[in-house]
Write a protein that holds these residues in place. Structure first.
Motif, PDB file in Angstrom:
ATOM      1  N   ILE A  26      24.118   0.288  22.417  1.00  0.00           N
ATOM      2  CA  ILE A  26      23.336   1.356  21.797  1.00  0.00           C
ATOM      3  C   ILE A  26      22.710   0.814  20.518  1.00  0.00           C
ATOM      4  CG2 ILE A  26      23.381   3.639  20.723  1.00  0.00           C
ATOM      5  CD1 ILE A  26      25.767   4.342  22.468  1.00  0.00           C
ATOM      6  N   PHE A  27      21.389   0.919  20.412  1.00  0.00           N
ATOM      7  CA  PHE A  27      20.698   0.585  19.171  1.00  0.00           C
ATOM      8  C   PHE A  27      20.701   1.816  18.269  1.00  0.00           C
ATOM      9  CE2 PHE A  27      19.117  -2.955  21.573  1.00  0.00           C
ATOM     10  CZ  PHE A  27      18.699  -3.909  20.654  1.00  0.00           C
ATOM     11  N   LEU A  28      21.062   1.616  17.006  1.00  0.00           N
ATOM     12  CA  LEU A  28      20.990   2.649  15.979  1.00  0.00           C
ATOM     13  C   LEU A  28      19.913   2.240  14.986  1.00  0.00           C
ATOM     14  CD1 LEU A  28      21.916   5.115  14.319  1.00  0.00           C
ATOM     15  CD2 LEU A  28      23.747   3.678  13.370  1.00  0.00           C
ATOM     16  N   LEU A  29      18.840   3.041  14.898  1.00  0.00           N
ATOM     17  CA  LEU A  29      17.719   2.725  14.015  1.00  0.00           C
ATOM     18  C   LEU A  29      17.843   3.524  12.717  1.00  0.00           C
ATOM     19  CD1 LEU A  29      14.787   2.537  16.578  1.00  0.00           C
ATOM     20  CD2 LEU A  29      16.602   0.891  16.070  1.00  0.00           C
ATOM     21  N   HIS A  30      17.842   2.822  11.599  1.00  0.00           N
ATOM     22  CA  HIS A  30      18.173   3.394  10.297  1.00  0.00           C
ATOM     23  C   HIS A  30      17.071   4.293   9.755  1.00  0.00           C
ATOM     24  CE1 HIS A  30      15.460   0.694   8.120  1.00  0.00           C
ATOM     25  NE2 HIS A  30      15.973  -0.345   8.774  1.00  0.00           N
ATOM     26  N   ALA A  76       9.116  -1.082  18.843  1.00  0.00           N
ATOM     27  CA  ALA A  76       9.646  -1.240  20.192  1.00  0.00           C
ATOM     28  C   ALA A  76       9.700  -2.709  20.600  1.00  0.00           C
ATOM     29  CB  ALA A  76       8.816  -0.435  21.185  1.00  0.00           C
ATOM     30  N   ALA A  77       8.692  -3.479  20.241  1.00  0.00           N
ATOM     31  CA  ALA A  77       8.679  -4.898  20.589  1.00  0.00           C
ATOM     32  C   ALA A  77       9.788  -5.654  19.863  1.00  0.00           C
ATOM     33  CB  ALA A  77       7.318  -5.505  20.256  1.00  0.00           C
ATOM     34  N   ASP A  78      10.099  -5.263  18.627  1.00  0.00           N
ATOM     35  CA  ASP A  78      11.210  -5.900  17.911  1.00  0.00           C
ATOM     36  C   ASP A  78      12.540  -5.579  18.586  1.00  0.00           C
ATOM     37  OD1 ASP A  78       9.514  -7.063  16.101  1.00  0.00           O
ATOM     38  OD2 ASP A  78       9.993  -5.724  14.441  1.00  0.00           O
ATOM     39  N   VAL A  79      12.720  -4.336  18.996  1.00  0.00           N
ATOM     40  CA  VAL A  79      13.950  -3.966  19.700  1.00  0.00           C
ATOM     41  C   VAL A  79      14.073  -4.760  20.993  1.00  0.00           C
ATOM     42  CG1 VAL A  79      15.099  -2.084  20.943  1.00  0.00           C
ATOM     43  CG2 VAL A  79      14.140  -1.677  18.667  1.00  0.00           C
TER      44      VAL A  79
END
Length: 289
Positions: A26-30, A76-79
């Motif tokens: 799971i990615f959590l974006l700050h 999105a590309a960085d993720v």
């Protein structure tokens, strides 16, 4: 555990992993401003839930290189680049506050990879049809966004000054947010652990400059680069009804726009309640879609 991932264009991205190494990704974006060290469930909670939590500094924050004139969609590309480096084919994404629009971008632009997405206390696009974007918003945020709309130079000047103040006294910035937010935010602030994480988050986010903060604010005041209506992954839009930093009507607008959205409005809740409910959101993100 922190590491540096190189984006396709050569930028450095600072990445942190917590929880169970072989768990559900799971990615959590700050939030804004924020960093990879922002508030998140404790390691033992993540391990018990079976979560491999991935956070990273958005461009211009913390240890990540700046990406001038970036849009919400660009994240999105960085993720995707980070997921490739970590060997993650599919993953869920959750964003809080300023991270929430970026989480929605991942769901819209990486449909084959994002399994579920949660947007906690999110803003809606600045051009959202039928939405009075500033209604119910705290005066400090209204002023910040109006300055950004007046031009990048003015935004950079104002936020650089604020960033310098935060570097001198990050705890003072946290306290000012809490006092402007109201009773529910003050209740969340009473948790010593969360308070410490918030202070550390601001200090790390702005350790070198205000670039990430400036670019976030400019991105929110520009076209996002995608339409939330194209999101088809199961989507949770969560909001506190008394939020003055991202007013609740933004969540209701997103809920109407996103086809598979479930909207949850917490009565009496506010902006910082998104920190408290995150542990209960993670199991939802782990469900099979």
């Amino acid at each position: 555990m922190s590491r540096i991932v190189i984006a396709p264009d050569g930028r450095k991205l600072a990445v942190e992993e917590r929880g169970k190494p072989d768990g559900s990704a799971i990615f959590l974006l700050h939030g804004t401003p924020g960093s990879r060290l922002g508030p998140s469930p404790r390691a033992q909670v993540l391990y018990r839930l079976g979560v491999r939590l991935v956070t990273f500094d958005r461009p211009g924050y913390g240890l990540s290189d700046r990406m001038p004139e970036r849009t919400v969609a660009d994240i999105a590309a960085d993720v995707a680049a980070i997921a490739d480096e970590l060997g993650l084919e599919r993953f869920a994404v959750v964003g809080r506050s300023g991270g929430a629009p970026h989480a929605l971008a991942c769901a819209a632009l990486l449909p084959e990879r994002v399994t579920r997405v949660a947007a906690l206390v999110s803003l809606a696009p600045h051009s959202a049809e039928g939405l009075d974007w500033f209604a119910g918003m705290a005066a400090s945020n209204v002023f910040e966004y109006l300055v950004a709309r007046a031009g990048p130079h003015l935004a950079a000047t104002r936020l650089s000054s604020q960033a310098e103040q935060i570097r001198r006294d990050p705890a003072g910035k946290v306290l000012s947010i809490v006092m402007e937010g109201g009773a529910s935010d003050r209740r969340v602030f009473s948790d010593h652990g969360l308070r410490w994480m918030m202070v550390r988050n601001f200090a790390e986010a702005l350790r070198h400059s205000a670039d990430g903060w400036v670019d976030d604010v400019l991105a929110f005041n520009s076209e996002w680069g995608f339409d939330p209506a194209v999101i088809h992954a199961p989507t949770l839009v969560w909001h506190g009804e008394n939020d003055v930093f991202a007013p609740v009507e933004h969540a209701r607008w997103l809920g109407r726009r996103i086809p598979n959205a479930t909207v949850s409005i917490q009565r009496g809740g506010a902006h910082l309640d998104a920190l408290s409910i995150l542990p209960s959101v993670l199991p939802w993100l782990m469900r099979a879609s």
